[in-house]
Design an enzyme around this catalytic site. Structure first.
Site, PDB file in Angstrom:
ATOM      1  CB  SER A 233      44.135 -39.434  10.073  1.00 25.87           C
ATOM      2  OG  SER A 233      44.803 -38.948   9.182  1.00 25.87           O
ATOM      3  CD  GLU A 234      45.208 -35.563  11.146  1.00 24.10           C
ATOM      4  OE1 GLU A 234      45.725 -35.813  12.175  1.00 24.10           O
ATOM      5  OE2 GLU A 234      45.794 -35.896  10.229  1.00 24.10           O
ATOM      6  CB  SER A 235      38.380 -33.334   7.646  1.00 25.70           C
ATOM      7  OG  SER A 235      38.185 -34.687   6.966  1.00 25.70           O
TER       8      SER A 235
ATOM      9  CG  HIS B  87      48.735 -35.670   7.232  1.00 23.26           C
ATOM     10  ND1 HIS B  87      47.930 -35.946   8.158  1.00 23.26           N
ATOM     11  CD2 HIS B  87      47.946 -35.735   6.188  1.00 23.26           C
ATOM     12  CE1 HIS B  87      46.872 -36.513   7.958  1.00 23.26           C
ATOM     13  NE2 HIS B  87      46.899 -36.423   6.535  1.00 23.26           N
TER      14      HIS B  87
END
Length: 175
Positions: free
Chosen positions: A48-50, A78
Site C-alpha cells: 500500500s505504501e513504500s 503507517h
C-alpha cells in the site's frame, strides 16, 4: 530511470508478528533515486505504501517520501510509524523526526527491558477539512439519497470523503 540494486527493509506495522499487520517497504538510503524510480519501485513492490529515506532539509532526523503504487503522498500514518521503527535502532534514537510533505512529524519510540523497540507514538498533522465539491455524483455512486451531515473531504495525505448515514445497517448495505 536508474538501473541497479536497491536495498530495502520490509516492516510489518501494527503487529508484533512477522508476516502480519500492514506491510511497508523502507528504502533506507534513497539518495541516488529519482522520483520516477521511486514510483516504479513502489509499483513493483505493490505494498500500500513504500518509504524512501533521504537526508534532512528542514532540521528533522531524515526526510522521507511516501509512495503508493500509483502516487506520492505527503503524509500517511503507517509509513510514518514503520519508517521511524526501522530507523530508530541503527540511529540509536528514542525520537525520530521525519520530514514529510506535511511538515516534520516526531515519532517517540518506547523500548522494553531488553532495549528492543516496543511501541511508537506520533504527533501527526491536523487534516484539512473542506466541503466536498460536488457530492451528488458521489451519493449516486454509493446508492444513497443523502448524508445526515454535509459531505466533506478530509486531507492529511490520503484524501477521504465522509458521508454520514442514518444507521449501521445503511452502511452494511454498501459492502
Amino acid at each position: 530511470m536508474a538501473a541497479g540494486t536497491y536495498r530495502f527493509v520490509v516492516a510489518d506495522v501494527f503487529t508484533d508478528r512477522a508476516l502480519a499487520g500492514n506491510q511497508l517497504a523502507v528504502f533506507t538510503d534513497a539518495r541516488e533515486l529519482d522520483e520516477g524510480t521511486m514510483q516504479a519501485l513502489a509499483f513493483e513492490i505493490g505494498f500500500s505504501e513504500s518509504v524512501f529515506v533521504l537526508p534532512p532539509e528542514q532540521g528533522g532526523t531524515v526526510r522521507i517520501r511516501i509512495f503508493t503504487p500509483r502516487q506520492e503522498l505527503p503524509f500517511a500514518g503507517h509509513p510514518i510509524l514503520g519508517a521511524a521503527w526501522v530507523l530508530a535502532a541503527p540511529l540509536q534514537r528514542d525520537v525520530v523526526e521525519l520530514e514529510t510533505g506535511r511538515g516534520i512529524v516526531p515519532v517517540e519510540l518506547e523500548r522494553d527491558d531488553s532495549g528492543a523497540i516496543s511501541f511508537g507514538r506520533m504527533q501527526q498533522p491536523i487534516p484539512s477539512v473542506e466541503p466536498y465539491a460536488d457530492p451528488d455524483p458521489l451519493l449516486r455512486a454509493l446508492g444513497v439519497a443523502g448524508s445526515r451531515l454535509p459531505v466533506e473531504t478530509y486531507d492529511n495525505g490520503p484524501r477521504y470523503a465522509f458521508v454520514v448515514l442514518d444507521s449501521p445497517d445503511d452502511v452494511r448495505v454498501l459492502e
